[in-house]
Design an enzyme around this catalytic site. Structure first.
Site, mmCIF file in Angstrom:
data_model
loop_
_atom_site.group_PDB
_atom_site.id
_atom_site.type_symbol
_atom_site.label_atom_id
_atom_site.label_comp_id
_atom_site.label_asym_id
_atom_site.label_seq_id
_atom_site.Cartn_x
_atom_site.Cartn_y
_atom_site.Cartn_z
ATOM 1 N N ALA A 29 0.855 -1.188 0.000
ATOM 2 C CA ALA A 29 0.000 0.000 0.000
ATOM 3 C C ALA A 29 0.886 1.230 0.000
ATOM 4 C CB ALA A 29 -0.901 -0.003 1.231
ATOM 5 N N TYR A 30 0.507 2.206 -0.809
ATOM 6 C CA TYR A 30 1.214 3.481 -0.830
ATOM 7 C C TYR A 30 0.547 4.408 0.166
ATOM 8 C CZ TYR A 30 4.165 1.812 -4.402
ATOM 9 O OH TYR A 30 5.106 1.072 -5.053
ATOM 10 N N LEU A 31 1.363 4.970 1.054
ATOM 11 C CA LEU A 31 0.861 5.829 2.123
ATOM 12 C C LEU A 31 0.996 7.301 1.771
ATOM 13 C CD1 LEU A 31 2.522 3.842 5.030
ATOM 14 C CD2 LEU A 31 0.221 3.556 4.070
#
Length: 158
Positions: A29-31
């Site tokens: 997941a890209y935060l």
């Protein structure tokens, strides 16, 4: 700090499987993300996790910082994903002095298969196996961050 230098290609066919090691299921997941930086969290086979920060806008190389983190923290961070969570299986395919990493995507990106090779420098020239398709190094549509943001395979492949 490590320097990530890599080339990326679409994969044409299944011949890569002949030399592949056992795959690892990755959820990432890209935060945080921008054109020249990203922060992502990645879970490996539902058993361990890492957080990665990348800086730089070059098509081929970026600064990269990676750290192991508690699995529970990673799972909590994934609830804050920008866009979709990437789900893929990564296979290592040794080839001479290089190792190709073949990513077979699942879920929203099912059907996409991409190979990357990490290089010691930007002038290194690995052998290009016959199962490689078009080179997509520098094509933003194939960066995992962009795949997560769009939630879809780039049109020419979908």
């Amino acid at each position: 700090m490590a320097r990530e230098i890599e080339r990326k290609f679409l994969v044409d066919g299944d011949d890569w499987k002949d030399g592949a090691e056992k795959g690892v299921r990755l959820k990432q997941a890209y935060l945080l993300g921008a054109a020249d930086r990203s922060a992502r969290v990645r879970v490996f086979d539902d058993s361990r996790a890492r957080i990665t920060l990348k800086f730089g806008g070059s098509a081929m190389s970026r600064d990269e910082f990676e750290y192991d983190i508690p699995l529970e923290d990673a799972l909590d961070m994934m609830t804050h994903a920008l866009g979709s969570v990437i789900d893929k299986t990564r296979y290592r395919v040794p080839d001479g002095n290089f190792v190709w990493e073949v990513d077979v995507y699942h879920g929203d990106h099912a059907g996409l298969v991409v190979a990357e090779v990490e290089l010691p420098n930007e002038t290194a020239t690995p052998r290009l196996p016959d199962w490689l398709g078009r080179e997509v190094t520098g094509d933003r549509r194939y960066i995992n961050q962009a795949l997560a943001e769009t939630g879809a395979i780039p049109e020419e492949n979908g």
